[in-house]
Design an enzyme around this catalytic site. Structure first.
Site, PDB file in Angstrom:
ATOM      1  N   ARG A  97       0.847  -1.192   0.000  1.00 40.68           N
ATOM      2  CA  ARG A  97       0.000   0.000   0.000  1.00 40.68           C
ATOM      3  C   ARG A  97       0.884   1.245   0.000  1.00 40.68           C
ATOM      4  O   ARG A  97       1.036   1.917   1.030  1.00 40.68           O
ATOM      5  CB  ARG A  97      -0.931  -0.025   1.211  1.00 40.68           C
ATOM      6  CG  ARG A  97      -1.840  -1.242   1.216  1.00 40.68           C
ATOM      7  CD  ARG A  97      -2.905  -1.168   2.275  1.00 40.68           C
ATOM      8  NE  ARG A  97      -2.374  -1.348   3.603  1.00 40.68           N
ATOM      9  CZ  ARG A  97      -3.141  -1.452   4.697  1.00 40.68           C
ATOM     10  NH1 ARG A  97      -4.451  -1.360   4.594  1.00 40.68           N
ATOM     11  NH2 ARG A  97      -2.606  -1.619   5.882  1.00 40.68           N
ATOM     12  N   HIS A 177       5.493 -11.958   9.485  1.00 42.94           N
ATOM     13  CA  HIS A 177       6.213 -10.704   9.270  1.00 42.94           C
ATOM     14  C   HIS A 177       6.537 -10.037  10.606  1.00 42.94           C
ATOM     15  O   HIS A 177       7.659  -9.558  10.829  1.00 42.94           O
ATOM     16  CB  HIS A 177       5.366  -9.776   8.393  1.00 42.94           C
ATOM     17  CG  HIS A 177       6.095  -8.557   7.929  1.00 42.94           C
ATOM     18  ND1 HIS A 177       5.451  -7.495   7.326  1.00 42.94           N
ATOM     19  CD2 HIS A 177       7.414  -8.215   7.974  1.00 42.94           C
ATOM     20  CE1 HIS A 177       6.346  -6.565   7.023  1.00 42.94           C
ATOM     21  NE2 HIS A 177       7.541  -6.975   7.409  1.00 42.94           N
ATOM     22  N   ASP A 200      -0.798   2.095   7.707  1.00 44.05           N
ATOM     23  CA  ASP A 200      -2.058   2.822   7.488  1.00 44.05           C
ATOM     24  C   ASP A 200      -2.417   3.649   8.719  1.00 44.05           C
ATOM     25  O   ASP A 200      -3.588   3.826   9.033  1.00 44.05           O
ATOM     26  CB  ASP A 200      -3.196   1.856   7.143  1.00 44.05           C
ATOM     27  CG  ASP A 200      -3.393   0.787   8.215  1.00 44.05           C
ATOM     28  OD1 ASP A 200      -2.632   0.780   9.209  1.00 44.05           O
ATOM     29  OD2 ASP A 200      -4.298  -0.055   8.056  1.00 44.05           O
ATOM     30  N   ASP A 276      -2.302 -11.128  17.611  1.00 42.97           N
ATOM     31  CA  ASP A 276      -2.895 -10.188  18.559  1.00 42.97           C
ATOM     32  C   ASP A 276      -3.825 -10.893  19.544  1.00 42.97           C
ATOM     33  O   ASP A 276      -3.864 -10.556  20.728  1.00 42.97           O
ATOM     34  CB  ASP A 276      -3.626  -9.054  17.831  1.00 42.97           C
ATOM     35  CG  ASP A 276      -4.594  -9.548  16.767  1.00 42.97           C
ATOM     36  OD1 ASP A 276      -4.432 -10.686  16.297  1.00 42.97           O
ATOM     37  OD2 ASP A 276      -5.505  -8.790  16.399  1.00 42.97           O
ATOM     38  N   SER A 308      -9.699  -6.258   8.838  1.00 45.07           N
ATOM     39  CA  SER A 308     -10.700  -5.207   8.765  1.00 45.07           C
ATOM     40  C   SER A 308     -11.353  -5.206   7.392  1.00 45.07           C
ATOM     41  O   SER A 308     -10.877  -5.829   6.448  1.00 45.07           O
ATOM     42  CB  SER A 308     -10.037  -3.848   9.036  1.00 45.07           C
ATOM     43  OG  SER A 308     -10.998  -2.812   8.990  1.00 45.07           O
TER      44      SER A 308
END
Length: 457
Positions: A97, A177, A200, A276, A308
């Site tokens: 991105r 990663h 982001d 997470d 998301s």
């Protein structure tokens, strides 16, 4: 983290172009800056004399002695430079991105002290446009880390036995990663702390100042294991103090800092997927908590990714409020030590008016809500199965987050609201707690997907 746009999922996404950081009133220079929006006014930590408050709460031996603060070196004013984070690093995780990555890096360089800290951008794979963006910051001292986009053999074996589709979820690539990049920064390159940002996120001007001011807490309080810039319940309709922090048992991620010593502990068992959620399990956290500002210091602009989608983004992330003033001094840092924090909440509960959760409602005008009954502190014991309804009534995230030992602290129209789980919060006395029914026994969890009723029966 959950709900964030992922730096390791290459699906099409929508990006919010409008910069969300609304402008607060002008402040003075960074060295003498004062809080510019909401500040402590109704029982916030820092205004209360705790010397005569008894600490009667047992937290399984995790509490710190009252003199723990003697070993902590806190900044008396707004930091003029990085002292506690001289050997820290910012780690930006990227994938494909380039547009959002450019906004992320540009915003980071607007933050105070960004020229004093090493910045790495780790790319998962070889997307040419993203590589080009990263290399464009080389003259500003940014270092590129190249992670081969792959998943580890144990994950491939899951695919072979049909545990999931042959196309591995983006969360698996993200976990691989994360593990590699944190190892590069904290172990191979020897940094003392890593501040993790995804590609982001737009950070506030005092983003690094937050971590500089709170880093000493991680050195002296064993019940803390991270600092995050993100409040899961930091919505605009709440009274969010600019200069206040709180403790959360729920790991928030999303612009967070950990120490090398913690990574040494986590790395051997770091999971192949859903890292997470693994951080949020008690077997990993061991009851340790994170320090978080009431008003977030970063904003997520990616509405698509591994964790998301655009609908989720609009519903739960778009209305998060972000501090936009100059760096300020956080006023309650020392009072976040566990012993003082428990005393503080105990004292607040002693002043509180207790009400039923069904009475909670948002109101249209700016006056204190009628359910506060002229009280500055309101306590709301609830049963967990009703939390989703309470969250809807008060405009919160639908599942329990941003809570310390099953207590949520909210500020709404001049009223401090304490939401307390009736079964699990240790802050409620026996009269107000709902004790387990006698005769119940613990039952081991079943396999994933198996009905809880089937397990119990």
């Amino acid at each position: 983290g959950e709900g964030s746009g992922s730096s390791s999922e290459g699906e099409a996404e929508e990006v919010e172009e409008e910069e969300p950081m609304k402008k607060d009133k002008p402040t003075t220079d960074a060295g003498n800056a004062k809080s510019t929006g909401n500040t402590a006014n109704t029982g916030f930590i820092g205004e209360l004399d705790l010397s005569d408050v008894k600490d009667t709460i047992d937290f399984n031996g995790n509490e710190q002695p009252d003199d723990a603060e003697k070993g902590i070196e806190l900044d008396a004013e707004v930091p003029s430079g990085l002292q506690h984070l001289k050997n820290a690093a910012v780690l930006i995780l990227a994938y494909n991105r380039p547009d959002t990555l450019t906004k992320t890096v540009d915003k980071l360089f607007e933050a105070a002290h960004s020229r004093e800290i090493k910045i790495y951008i780790s790319i998962d794979g070889t997307d040419p446009s993203t590589v080009e963006v990263i290399d464009s910051y080389k003259d500003q001292g940014v270092l590129r880390l190249d992670h081969p986009r792959k998943i580890l053999p144990p994950i491939k074996k899951l695919s072979e036995v049909g545990a999931h589709d042959s196309k591995a979820p983006g969360t698996m690539y993200l976990a691989a990663h994360y593990k590699w990049a944190l190892g590069e920064v904290l172990k191979k390159r020897g940094h003392s702390h890593a501040i993790i940002v995804e590609d982001d996120m737009l950070v506030s001007e005092d983003f690094l100042s937050l971590f500089e001011q709170t880093a000493p807490l991680l050195d002296v309080d064993g019940s803390l294991w991270c600092v995050s810039s993100w409040n899961d319940n930091g919505y605009k309709h709440l009274d969010l103090p600019d200069d206040m922090l709180f403790r959360t048992s729920f790991f928030p991620g999303l612009g967070w800092m950990l120490k090398k010593e913690l990574w040494d502990e986590l790395e051997p068992n770091f999971p192949a997927d859903q890292w997470d959620h693994w951080m949020r399990s008690y077997t990993t956290s061991q009851g340790r908590e994170c320090v978080v500002p009431f008003k977030s210091r970063n904003y997520n602009i990616g509405s698509g990714g591994a964790n998301s989608n655009p609908q989720f983004f609009r519903k739960y992330l778009q209305n998060i409020d972000v501090y936009s003033g100059k760096p300020i001094k956080f006023t309650n840092t020392a009072n976040l030590l566990l012993a003082k924090y428990t005393k503080y909440l105990t004292a607040m509960l002693s002043k509180a008016t207790f009400i039923q959760d069904s009475a909670l409602q948002q109101t249209e005008d700016d006056d204190p809500p009628p359910w506060a009954a002229h009280s500055k502190v309101v306590a709301v014991p609830y049963y967990r199965e009703r939390y989703e309804k309470i969250a809807k009534q008060m405009g919160l995230y639908p599942s329990l987050r941003a809570c310390h030992r099953y207590v949520n602290i909210l500020y709404y129209k001049g009223v401090m609201v304490l939401l307390l789980d009736k079964r699990l919060s240790p802050y409620l006395d026996e009269e107000k707690r709902s004790a387990p029914v006698k005769g119940l026994r613990a039952v081991a969890a079943g396999k994933p997907g198996l009905s809880c009723n089937d397990v119990c029966e």
